[in-house]
Scaffold this motif. Structure first.
Motif, PDB file in Angstrom:
ATOM      1  N   GLY A  45       6.231   0.273   3.470  1.00  0.00           N
ATOM      2  CA  GLY A  45       5.608   0.304   4.761  1.00  0.00           C
ATOM      3  C   GLY A  45       4.188  -0.502   4.865  1.00  0.00           C
ATOM      4  N   PRO A  46       3.759  -0.148   6.546  1.00  0.00           N
ATOM      5  CA  PRO A  46       2.569  -1.290   6.532  1.00  0.00           C
ATOM      6  C   PRO A  46       1.634  -0.332   6.119  1.00  0.00           C
ATOM      7  N   GLY A  47       1.079   1.402   5.905  1.00  0.00           N
ATOM      8  CA  GLY A  47       0.138   2.037   5.602  1.00  0.00           C
ATOM      9  C   GLY A  47       0.265   3.269   6.525  1.00  0.00           C
ATOM     10  N   VAL A  48      -1.083   3.600   6.172  1.00  0.00           N
ATOM     11  CA  VAL A  48      -1.597   4.760   6.994  1.00  0.00           C
ATOM     12  C   VAL A  48      -2.994   4.505   7.551  1.00  0.00           C
ATOM     13  N   ARG A  49      -3.194   5.140   8.717  1.00  0.00           N
ATOM     14  CA  ARG A  49      -4.359   4.976   9.443  1.00  0.00           C
ATOM     15  C   ARG A  49      -5.259   5.803   8.659  1.00  0.00           C
ATOM     16  N   ASP A  50      -6.971   6.225   8.882  1.00  0.00           N
ATOM     17  CA  ASP A  50      -7.625   7.010   8.579  1.00  0.00           C
ATOM     18  C   ASP A  50      -8.129   7.243   9.550  1.00  0.00           C
ATOM     19  N   ARG A  51      -9.093   8.253  10.192  1.00  0.00           N
ATOM     20  CA  ARG A  51     -10.075   9.065  10.146  1.00  0.00           C
ATOM     21  C   ARG A  51     -10.263   8.030  12.180  1.00  0.00           C
ATOM     22  N   ASN A  52     -10.391   6.763  11.285  1.00  0.00           N
ATOM     23  CA  ASN A  52     -11.490   6.259  12.391  1.00  0.00           C
ATOM     24  C   ASN A  52     -10.733   4.631  12.581  1.00  0.00           C
ATOM     25  N   GLY A  53      -9.560   4.802  12.353  1.00  0.00           N
ATOM     26  CA  GLY A  53      -8.820   3.673  12.501  1.00  0.00           C
ATOM     27  C   GLY A  53      -8.319   2.612  11.987  1.00  0.00           C
ATOM     28  N   ASN A  54      -8.640   3.032  10.262  1.00  0.00           N
ATOM     29  CA  ASN A  54      -9.033   1.162  10.044  1.00  0.00           C
ATOM     30  C   ASN A  54      -7.085   1.844   8.878  1.00  0.00           C
ATOM     31  N   LEU A  55      -6.658   1.076   8.685  1.00  0.00           N
ATOM     32  CA  LEU A  55      -6.024   0.714   7.969  1.00  0.00           C
ATOM     33  C   LEU A  55      -5.848   0.856   6.162  1.00  0.00           C
ATOM     34  N   ILE A  56      -4.948   1.471   5.313  1.00  0.00           N
ATOM     35  CA  ILE A  56      -5.167   2.078   4.002  1.00  0.00           C
ATOM     36  C   ILE A  56      -3.478   1.678   3.814  1.00  0.00           C
ATOM     37  N   PRO A  57      -3.895   0.047   3.401  1.00  0.00           N
ATOM     38  CA  PRO A  57      -2.105  -0.577   2.846  1.00  0.00           C
ATOM     39  C   PRO A  57      -1.742   0.537   2.051  1.00  0.00           C
ATOM     40  N   VAL A  58      -0.223   0.586   1.123  1.00  0.00           N
ATOM     41  CA  VAL A  58       0.579   0.512   0.779  1.00  0.00           C
ATOM     42  C   VAL A  58      -0.049   0.474  -0.841  1.00  0.00           C
ATOM     43  N   SER A  59      -0.020   0.874  -2.211  1.00  0.00           N
ATOM     44  CA  SER A  59      -0.385   0.908  -2.855  1.00  0.00           C
ATOM     45  C   SER A  59       0.499  -0.219  -4.416  1.00  0.00           C
ATOM     46  N   VAL A  60       1.625  -0.558  -4.019  1.00  0.00           N
ATOM     47  CA  VAL A  60       2.434  -1.274  -4.508  1.00  0.00           C
ATOM     48  C   VAL A  60       2.580  -1.896  -3.536  1.00  0.00           C
ATOM     49  N   LYS A  61       3.545  -2.974  -3.723  1.00  0.00           N
ATOM     50  CA  LYS A  61       4.541  -4.754  -3.121  1.00  0.00           C
ATOM     51  C   LYS A  61       5.606  -5.101  -3.579  1.00  0.00           C
ATOM     52  N   PHE A  86       9.805   7.040  -0.567  1.00  0.00           N
ATOM     53  CA  PHE A  86       9.218   8.300  -1.559  1.00  0.00           C
ATOM     54  C   PHE A  86       7.955   7.666  -0.418  1.00  0.00           C
ATOM     55  N   ARG A  87       7.023   8.633  -0.566  1.00  0.00           N
ATOM     56  CA  ARG A  87       5.724   8.321   0.282  1.00  0.00           C
ATOM     57  C   ARG A  87       4.849   7.287  -0.590  1.00  0.00           C
ATOM     58  N   ASP A  88       4.203   6.742  -1.263  1.00  0.00           N
ATOM     59  CA  ASP A  88       3.167   6.270  -1.561  1.00  0.00           C
ATOM     60  C   ASP A  88       1.981   7.325  -2.213  1.00  0.00           C
ATOM     61  N   GLU A  89       2.013   8.560  -2.612  1.00  0.00           N
ATOM     62  CA  GLU A  89       1.028   9.769  -3.239  1.00  0.00           C
ATOM     63  C   GLU A  89       2.109   9.786  -3.795  1.00  0.00           C
ATOM     64  N   ASP A  90       3.926   9.850  -4.042  1.00  0.00           N
ATOM     65  CA  ASP A  90       4.565  10.332  -4.137  1.00  0.00           C
ATOM     66  C   ASP A  90       4.443   9.652  -5.857  1.00  0.00           C
ATOM     67  N   ILE A  91       4.257   8.384  -5.573  1.00  0.00           N
ATOM     68  CA  ILE A  91       5.011   7.434  -7.004  1.00  0.00           C
ATOM     69  C   ILE A  91       3.911   7.826  -7.713  1.00  0.00           C
ATOM     70  N   LEU A  92       4.102   7.712  -8.851  1.00  0.00           N
ATOM     71  CA  LEU A  92       3.474   8.329 -10.209  1.00  0.00           C
ATOM     72  C   LEU A  92       2.762   6.830 -10.885  1.00  0.00           C
ATOM     73  N   GLY A  93       3.217   5.742 -10.873  1.00  0.00           N
ATOM     74  CA  GLY A  93       2.500   4.888 -11.266  1.00  0.00           C
ATOM     75  C   GLY A  93       3.224   3.448 -11.486  1.00  0.00           C
ATOM     76  N   THR A  94       2.669   1.671 -12.104  1.00  0.00           N
ATOM     77  CA  THR A  94       3.653   0.966 -11.905  1.00  0.00           C
ATOM     78  C   THR A  94       3.334   0.691 -13.601  1.00  0.00           C
ATOM     79  N   LEU A  95       4.782  -0.228 -13.733  1.00  0.00           N
ATOM     80  CA  LEU A  95       5.121  -0.473 -15.210  1.00  0.00           C
ATOM     81  C   LEU A  95       4.606  -1.952 -15.228  1.00  0.00           C
ATOM     82  N   HIS A  96       4.289  -2.272 -16.527  1.00  0.00           N
ATOM     83  CA  HIS A  96       3.951  -3.427 -16.807  1.00  0.00           C
ATOM     84  C   HIS A  96       4.734  -3.810 -18.053  1.00  0.00           C
ATOM     85  N   GLU A  97       4.655  -5.470 -18.740  1.00  0.00           N
ATOM     86  CA  GLU A  97       4.936  -5.809 -20.006  1.00  0.00           C
ATOM     87  C   GLU A  97       4.125  -5.846 -20.105  1.00  0.00           C
TER      88      GLU A  97
END
Length: 97
Positions: A45-61, A86-97
């Motif tokens: 998804g595009p992310g959520v907006r904070d109280r000031n209206g600023n977009l907080i993007p999702v942390s993964v792609k 899942f919600r962005d905050e539910d993701i535990l981390g990203t996996l890299h090789e």
């Protein structure tokens, strides 16, 4: 026509990765060794907006491999495939090789 789901807000659509249940030599692996809650990110998804209206993007792609919690998420069936939301905050981390 194939359907495409685009998540709202900070939700992430993933397809769980099913680890092999046996080795290339044909040895069956115990269930405990094949239970890794990893998934491939299909859409975000595009992310959520904070109280000031600023977009907080999702942390993964799209395309990232992520580690999921053991429980949670919403199962979604599109055609013959099963995905999970899942919600962005539910993701535990990203996996890299």
């Amino acid at each position: 026509m194939a359907k495409r789901l685009i998540p709202y807000l900070n939700r992430i659509l993933v397809e769980k990765i099913v680890p092999p249940s046996k080795t290339s030599a044909g040895v069956l692996l115990p269930e405990k060794t094949t239970k890794l809650n990893s998934a491939k990110v299909i859409a975000v998804g595009p992310g959520v907006r904070d109280r000031n209206g600023n977009l907080i993007p999702v942390s993964v792609k799209e395309g990232d491999e992520v580690l999921l919690p053991e429980y949670g998420g919403t199962e979604v069936k599109l055609g013959d495939k099963v995905y999970h939301l899942f919600r962005d905050e539910d993701i535990l981390g990203t996996l890299h090789e």
